[in-house]
Motif scaffolding. Structure first.
Motif, mmCIF file in Angstrom:
data_model
loop_
_atom_site.group_PDB
_atom_site.id
_atom_site.type_symbol
_atom_site.label_atom_id
_atom_site.label_comp_id
_atom_site.label_asym_id
_atom_site.label_seq_id
_atom_site.Cartn_x
_atom_site.Cartn_y
_atom_site.Cartn_z
ATOM 1 N N ARG A 1 -44.236 46.285 19.971
ATOM 2 C CA ARG A 1 -45.159 47.294 19.441
ATOM 3 C C ARG A 1 -45.272 48.448 20.431
ATOM 4 O O ARG A 1 -45.592 48.257 21.602
ATOM 5 N N GLY A 2 -45.026 49.649 19.958
ATOM 6 C CA GLY A 2 -45.076 50.827 20.813
ATOM 7 C C GLY A 2 -43.773 51.132 21.517
ATOM 8 O O GLY A 2 -43.636 52.205 22.107
ATOM 9 N N ASP A 3 -42.810 50.229 21.464
ATOM 10 C CA ASP A 3 -41.494 50.487 22.067
ATOM 11 C C ASP A 3 -40.628 51.138 20.991
ATOM 12 O O ASP A 3 -39.760 50.523 20.383
ATOM 13 N N TYR A 4 -40.847 52.420 20.776
ATOM 14 C CA TYR A 4 -40.234 53.097 19.636
ATOM 15 C C TYR A 4 -38.733 53.284 19.777
ATOM 16 O O TYR A 4 -38.018 53.317 18.776
ATOM 17 N N ASP A 5 -38.260 53.393 20.996
ATOM 18 C CA ASP A 5 -36.809 53.481 21.188
ATOM 19 C C ASP A 5 -36.128 52.201 20.717
ATOM 20 O O ASP A 5 -35.089 52.233 20.055
ATOM 21 N N LYS A 6 -36.729 51.071 21.053
ATOM 22 C CA LYS A 6 -36.141 49.787 20.646
ATOM 23 C C LYS A 6 -36.204 49.620 19.125
ATOM 24 O O LYS A 6 -35.226 49.206 18.493
ATOM 25 N N LEU A 7 -37.353 49.946 18.547
ATOM 26 C CA LEU A 7 -37.490 49.829 17.103
ATOM 27 C C LEU A 7 -36.571 50.794 16.371
ATOM 28 O O LEU A 7 -36.100 50.508 15.272
ATOM 29 N N GLU A 8 -36.307 51.931 16.980
ATOM 30 C CA GLU A 8 -35.436 52.923 16.358
ATOM 31 C C GLU A 8 -33.970 52.519 16.381
ATOM 32 O O GLU A 8 -33.262 52.631 15.392
ATOM 33 N N HIS A 9 -33.501 52.047 17.525
ATOM 34 C CA HIS A 9 -32.061 51.902 17.724
ATOM 35 C C HIS A 9 -31.529 50.490 17.510
ATOM 36 O O HIS A 9 -30.316 50.304 17.420
ATOM 37 N N ASN A 10 -32.409 49.498 17.439
ATOM 38 C CA ASN A 10 -31.956 48.148 17.118
ATOM 39 C C ASN A 10 -31.870 48.019 15.597
ATOM 40 O O ASN A 10 -32.838 48.289 14.886
ATOM 41 N N HIS A 11 -30.726 47.593 15.090
ATOM 42 C CA HIS A 11 -30.509 47.555 13.644
ATOM 43 C C HIS A 11 -30.354 46.135 13.092
ATOM 44 O O HIS A 11 -29.893 45.960 11.969
ATOM 45 N N THR A 12 -30.734 45.136 13.866
ATOM 46 C CA THR A 12 -30.574 43.758 13.405
ATOM 47 C C THR A 12 -31.893 43.104 13.016
ATOM 48 O O THR A 12 -31.907 42.178 12.199
ATOM 49 N N TYR A 13 -33.002 43.568 13.562
ATOM 50 C CA TYR A 13 -34.273 42.880 13.346
ATOM 51 C C TYR A 13 -34.869 43.124 11.968
ATOM 52 O O TYR A 13 -35.588 42.280 11.429
ATOM 53 N N ILE A 14 -34.582 44.292 11.370
ATOM 54 C CA ILE A 14 -35.298 44.697 10.171
ATOM 55 C C ILE A 14 -35.043 43.735 9.008
ATOM 56 O O ILE A 14 -35.924 43.470 8.183
ATOM 57 N N GLN A 15 -33.847 43.164 8.929
ATOM 58 C CA GLN A 15 -33.536 42.246 7.827
ATOM 59 C C GLN A 15 -34.143 40.870 8.032
ATOM 60 O O GLN A 15 -34.295 40.117 7.067
ATOM 61 N N TRP A 16 -34.480 40.536 9.264
ATOM 62 C CA TRP A 16 -35.180 39.286 9.531
ATOM 63 C C TRP A 16 -36.687 39.452 9.297
ATOM 64 O O TRP A 16 -37.342 38.548 8.772
ATOM 65 N N LEU A 17 -37.233 40.605 9.684
ATOM 66 C CA LEU A 17 -38.660 40.826 9.483
ATOM 67 C C LEU A 17 -39.001 41.030 8.010
ATOM 68 O O LEU A 17 -40.081 40.654 7.562
ATOM 69 N N PHE A 18 -38.069 41.618 7.255
ATOM 70 C CA PHE A 18 -38.339 41.934 5.848
ATOM 71 C C PHE A 18 -37.187 41.434 4.976
ATOM 72 O O PHE A 18 -36.353 42.203 4.503
ATOM 73 N N PRO A 19 -37.151 40.120 4.746
ATOM 74 C CA PRO A 19 -36.041 39.520 3.990
ATOM 75 C C PRO A 19 -36.112 39.864 2.510
ATOM 76 O O PRO A 19 -37.182 40.122 1.954
ATOM 77 N N LEU A 20 -34.937 39.859 1.875
ATOM 78 C CA LEU A 20 -34.814 40.134 0.451
ATOM 79 C C LEU A 20 -33.907 39.103 -0.197
ATOM 80 O O LEU A 20 -33.255 38.315 0.488
ATOM 81 N N ARG A 21 -33.788 39.173 -1.509
ATOM 82 C CA ARG A 21 -32.865 38.298 -2.232
ATOM 83 C C ARG A 21 -31.505 38.968 -2.394
ATOM 84 O O ARG A 21 -30.801 38.734 -3.368
ATOM 85 N N GLU A 22 -31.146 39.812 -1.477
ATOM 86 C CA GLU A 22 -29.847 40.485 -1.501
ATOM 87 C C GLU A 22 -29.330 40.605 -0.074
ATOM 88 O O GLU A 22 -30.102 40.647 0.883
ATOM 89 N N GLN A 23 -28.018 40.642 0.057
ATOM 90 C CA GLN A 23 -27.396 40.692 1.370
ATOM 91 C C GLN A 23 -27.432 42.110 1.918
ATOM 92 O O GLN A 23 -27.185 43.081 1.209
ATOM 93 N N GLY A 24 -27.733 42.226 3.197
ATOM 94 C CA GLY A 24 -27.726 43.512 3.873
ATOM 95 C C GLY A 24 -26.600 43.604 4.875
ATOM 96 O O GLY A 24 -25.627 42.855 4.833
ATOM 97 N N LEU A 25 -26.753 44.543 5.814
ATOM 98 C CA LEU A 25 -25.693 44.796 6.772
ATOM 99 C C LEU A 25 -25.539 43.670 7.784
ATOM 100 O O LEU A 25 -24.435 43.365 8.225
ATOM 101 N N ASN A 26 -26.648 43.049 8.176
ATOM 102 C CA ASN A 26 -26.598 41.941 9.128
ATOM 103 C C ASN A 26 -26.271 40.648 8.374
ATOM 104 O O ASN A 26 -27.136 40.035 7.760
ATOM 105 N N PHE A 27 -25.028 40.231 8.441
ATOM 106 C CA PHE A 27 -24.599 39.072 7.656
ATOM 107 C C PHE A 27 -25.072 37.748 8.258
ATOM 108 O O PHE A 27 -24.876 36.694 7.659
ATOM 109 N N TYR A 28 -25.702 37.804 9.440
ATOM 110 C CA TYR A 28 -26.317 36.596 9.984
ATOM 111 C C TYR A 28 -27.669 36.313 9.329
ATOM 112 O O TYR A 28 -28.170 35.193 9.403
ATOM 113 N N ALA A 29 -28.260 37.349 8.731
ATOM 114 C CA ALA A 29 -29.544 37.176 8.055
ATOM 115 C C ALA A 29 -29.306 36.579 6.671
ATOM 116 O O ALA A 29 -28.408 36.989 5.957
#
Length: 386
Positions: free
Chosen positions: A122-150
């Motif tokens: 929280r508040g580490d905006y550079d990390k939240l901006e440039h890391n592209h793997t966490y978003i699919q784990w934090l907000f899962p869907l019933r469809e495949q995204g870019l991170n195929f490990y999710a």
């Protein structure tokens, strides 16, 4: 018979009109209780009714041809109808999204546990901006995204998630974390939102940050999947106000109207938001997301501007008496920044808990680049980059 049913596949829509059921039951009475306030000052009302900018005096026939995105319409159609052709299922012990939210397994490939993200990022905006793997784990869907490990969600996992208090608590903290990143604060358990104290800095960045619009689409979808459908309308309404009324997020307009609004499953709520948007969209004759011309007292001819492949034409500016007849109040422009949820009932499972877990709800946001073409946004979102 069993084999026949198993082999049946839902026929996907092939046009924007087939994807969009928003105006299929255009009733005013079912919009009255949507809970989206439109009260405003007389000055704002006069501005909305009397704006005679050069754009509005320009003839609709001289405007460039515009069309809605079929890719966006089809993507959101599938989502709102719970992916009718979806067949895949998993055993309970493979519920990786739930186990991740229970802090039992880390996200892959980074090896980070959810509790670390929620407490240290929280508040580490550079990390939240440039890391592209966490978003699919934090907000899962019933469809495949870019991170195929999710892993994609399943209906069974969704039920387990919605009945697990700890997972739901962390999910709300994750939502508040991302709102803070975007310059917005979560006010309560009903999903009400407002500008964060440092919204100006964060909105400036968000206005130039295209890939975050894809993330927001994913966040809205995930809210609906995991039991927080009522949280969508307040956030979408705030974005409409900021982009159309306050001009703080002008670059977001297209994403809101093509994607964010259409994540909302209740047609009455979509209509309410689109009527509000149509009242403030400039130039008015280029608004593509209203009812089809035939539903507005005309045929497919006069009063519309060049149609794209979707077959939907942009209507000419609507006379004020007709707006009133369609349920738009002439005194309903952009109100305050706080947006009311259209329903708090879906949040009753949080009673007995609180948003104490959603600590430090007042904070900022950050982003990167939106200078790509709108077409590129549609293509990127169709590929589910986030």
């Amino acid at each position: 018979m069993g084999n026949l049913v198993a082999s049946w596949r839902f026929k996907e829509p092939s046009t924007v009109e087939e994807c969009d059921s928003t105006w299929g039951s255009d009733s005013e009475s079912d919009d009255e209780d949507s809970g989206i306030s439109e009260s405003v000052s007389p000055a704002e009302s006069e501005r909305a009714a009397g704006d005679m900018s050069p754009q509005l005096t320009e003839s609709p026939l001289s405007a460039p041809k515009m069309k809605r995105s079929f890719y966006a319409a089809r993507d959101l159609y599938k989502y709102r109808h719970s992916y009718p052709n979806y067949r895949k299922s998993r055993q309970p012990n493979e519920y990786r999204n739930l186990r991740f939210y229970l802090n039992k397994i880390p996200l892959i490939p980074d090896g980070i546990y959810v509790e670390e993200i929620l407490t240290k990022w929280r508040g580490d905006y550079d990390k939240l901006e440039h890391n592209h793997t966490y978003i699919q784990w934090l907000f899962p869907l019933r469809e495949q995204g870019l991170n195929f490990y999710a892993h994609e969600l399943t209906q069974d996992e969704i039920k387990e998630f919605q009945s697990t208090r700890e997972a739901k608590r962390r999910f709300l903290v994750a939502y508040a974390l991302m709102l803070d990143f975007y310059g917005i604060k979560l006010l309560d358990k009903s999903g009400n939102v407002a500008r964060a104290p440092n919204w100006q800095q964060r909105f400036r960045h968000l206005n130039e940050s295209q890939h975050n619009y894809l993330r927001i689409t994913r966040i809205l979808k995930s809210l609906g999947e995991l039991g927080y459908e009522a949280f969508k309308a307040p956030l979408v309404r705030l974005f409409l106000e900021e982009s159309l009324c306050h001009n703080t997020l002008p670059n977001m307009q297209h994403s809101i109207l093509e994607y964010f609004v259409y994540t909302i499953r209740l047609p009455a709520t979509r209509r309410r938001l689109l009527r509000f948007a149509r009242q403030h969209y400039r130039p008015a004759h280029a608004f593509l997301w209203g009812p089809l011309p035939k539903r507005r007292g005309g045929g497919s001819g006069g009063g519309s501007v060049g149609a794209g492949s979707s077959g939907i034409r942009a209507p000419a500016p609507t006379p004020e008496p007709q707006r009133r007849a369609e349920g738009e109040s002439p005194t309903s422009p952009c109100g305050g920044i706080i947006v009311s949820s259209h329903s708090a009932t879906l949040c009753q499972e949080l009673a007995g808990g609180s948003l104490k877990g959603v600590t430090g709800l007042e904070g900022p946001l950050m982003m990167v680049d939106i200078r790509g073409e709108r077409k590129e946004y549609g293509e990127m979102n169709e590929k589910n980059h986030y």
